[in-house]
Motif scaffolding. Structure first.
Motif, mmCIF file in Angstrom:
data_model
loop_
_atom_site.group_PDB
_atom_site.id
_atom_site.type_symbol
_atom_site.label_atom_id
_atom_site.label_comp_id
_atom_site.label_asym_id
_atom_site.label_seq_id
_atom_site.Cartn_x
_atom_site.Cartn_y
_atom_site.Cartn_z
ATOM 1 N N SER A 61 -9.683 11.656 0.895
ATOM 2 C CA SER A 61 -8.480 11.181 0.195
ATOM 3 C C SER A 61 -8.051 12.127 -0.915
ATOM 4 O O SER A 61 -7.446 11.709 -1.913
ATOM 5 C CB SER A 61 -8.703 9.761 -0.370
ATOM 6 N N VAL A 62 -8.344 13.402 -0.743
ATOM 7 C CA VAL A 62 -7.943 14.437 -1.693
ATOM 8 C C VAL A 62 -6.705 15.145 -1.144
ATOM 9 O O VAL A 62 -6.647 15.465 0.053
ATOM 10 C CB VAL A 62 -9.079 15.457 -1.913
ATOM 11 N N SER A 122 -9.997 7.202 5.453
ATOM 12 C CA SER A 122 -11.316 6.575 5.626
ATOM 13 C C SER A 122 -11.803 6.705 7.073
ATOM 14 O O SER A 122 -13.009 6.895 7.323
ATOM 15 C CB SER A 122 -11.269 5.102 5.221
ATOM 16 N N VAL A 123 -10.875 6.620 8.021
ATOM 17 C CA VAL A 123 -11.228 6.787 9.433
ATOM 18 C C VAL A 123 -11.626 8.240 9.697
ATOM 19 O O VAL A 123 -12.595 8.526 10.415
ATOM 20 C CB VAL A 123 -10.058 6.369 10.340
ATOM 21 N N LEU A 124 -10.880 9.165 9.110
ATOM 22 C CA LEU A 124 -11.205 10.586 9.260
ATOM 23 C C LEU A 124 -12.561 10.907 8.641
ATOM 24 O O LEU A 124 -13.314 11.750 9.149
ATOM 25 C CB LEU A 124 -10.122 11.446 8.609
ATOM 26 N N THR A 126 -15.172 8.875 8.454
ATOM 27 C CA THR A 126 -16.187 8.411 9.410
ATOM 28 C C THR A 126 -16.321 9.389 10.563
ATOM 29 O O THR A 126 -17.422 9.717 11.000
ATOM 30 C CB THR A 126 -15.812 7.018 9.944
ATOM 31 N N TYR A 127 -15.196 9.864 11.042
ATOM 32 C CA TYR A 127 -15.176 10.815 12.156
ATOM 33 C C TYR A 127 -15.888 12.114 11.760
ATOM 34 O O TYR A 127 -16.730 12.632 12.505
ATOM 35 C CB TYR A 127 -13.718 11.094 12.527
ATOM 36 N N ALA A 128 -15.569 12.643 10.577
ATOM 37 C CA ALA A 128 -16.189 13.886 10.108
ATOM 38 C C ALA A 128 -17.692 13.713 9.906
ATOM 39 O O ALA A 128 -18.483 14.603 10.244
ATOM 40 C CB ALA A 128 -15.529 14.333 8.802
ATOM 41 N N THR A 129 -18.074 12.563 9.375
ATOM 42 C CA THR A 129 -19.493 12.299 9.140
ATOM 43 C C THR A 129 -20.273 12.264 10.443
ATOM 44 O O THR A 129 -21.391 12.796 10.539
ATOM 45 C CB THR A 129 -19.671 10.971 8.385
ATOM 46 N N LYS A 130 -19.690 11.664 11.476
ATOM 47 C CA LYS A 130 -20.346 11.619 12.779
ATOM 48 C C LYS A 130 -20.529 13.018 13.363
ATOM 49 O O LYS A 130 -21.494 13.283 14.090
ATOM 50 C CB LYS A 130 -19.554 10.744 13.742
#
Length: 214
Positions: A61-62, A122-124, A126-130
């Motif tokens: 969110s930056v 927030s969805v992105l 989660t995606y990046a973390t995975k």
């Protein structure tokens, strides 16, 4: 005979090294000839298509603008997190690029979602973390429908669109677009093709050498 063999090997190494140093990538996209005066003489110069100013929110969110890419080469692509077709393959391949240049301050990756409604930061995240991505070297960014689709088609020359009959409801090309430090397009590679991704990785090294040699 042994001395000749050693000399031949050294000459071969020098020749290969020079060839690599001399190789330059093409500049893609539109170009416009312009006149300018140099030392009192009128000469023709060329203005190349470049990625314009932009502003998106990343997975943290930056706010991310084109200024974050000043002085860097980067690879851009377009995807959406619920994509059931080419996106998983693309980002498995982009991980190879990430791992190759991880920690290199002159290299960034920029993935734009084309699903503005669902793929909020927030969805992105989660995606990046995975994918195992930390830090900001690989940015996953969200923007309005118009801002993302316009920059895709007019600046990166990548076709994107909504299509109800397509898998996931969107269509897009799987290009990885290589951009230089002047924000000019220097290459486009099929992100689903491992050979083309390997070529991208090699060409990024060529581009870094070219930029450092200026």
């Amino acid at each position: 005979m042994a001395q000749r063999s050693v000399l031949y090997l050294l000459l071969l190494i020098i020749t290969v090294s020079c060839t690599k140093q001399e190789r330059k990538l093409p500049i893609l996209g539109n170009r416009e000839p312009v006149e300018k005066v140099v030392d009192g003489k009128t000469v023709i110069d060329t203005i190349y298509q470049a990625v314009p100013a932009f502003s998106f929110l990343n997975q943290d969110s930056v706010r991310v603008t084109e200024q974050a890419f000043n002085g860097k080469i980067y690879v851009a692509d377009f995807f959406f997190t619920r994509c059931p077709s080419i996106c998983p393959v693309m980002h498995r391949n982009m991980l190879k690029v990430y791992e190759k240049y991880k920690g290199n301050a002159s290299v960034k990756l920029l993935s734009h979602t084309i699903d503005a409604i669902h793929d909020q930061p927030s969805v992105l995240k989660t995606y990046a973390t995975k994918l195992g991505i930390t830090g900001d070297q690989w940015e996953f960014v969200h923007g309005s429908h118009d801002s993302v689709y316009t920059i895709a088609e007019k600046s990166y020359l990548v076709a994107v669109g909504k299509e109800a009959s397509a898998p996931g409801g969107f269509i897009h090309q799987g290009w990885f677009v290589l951009v230089d430090k002047q924000k000019r397009l220097r290459g486009a590679y099929d992100g689903t093709d491992t050979k083309q991704v390997a070529q991208l990785i090699e060409d990024m090294g060529v581009l870094l050498n070219e930029e450092d040699g200026k």
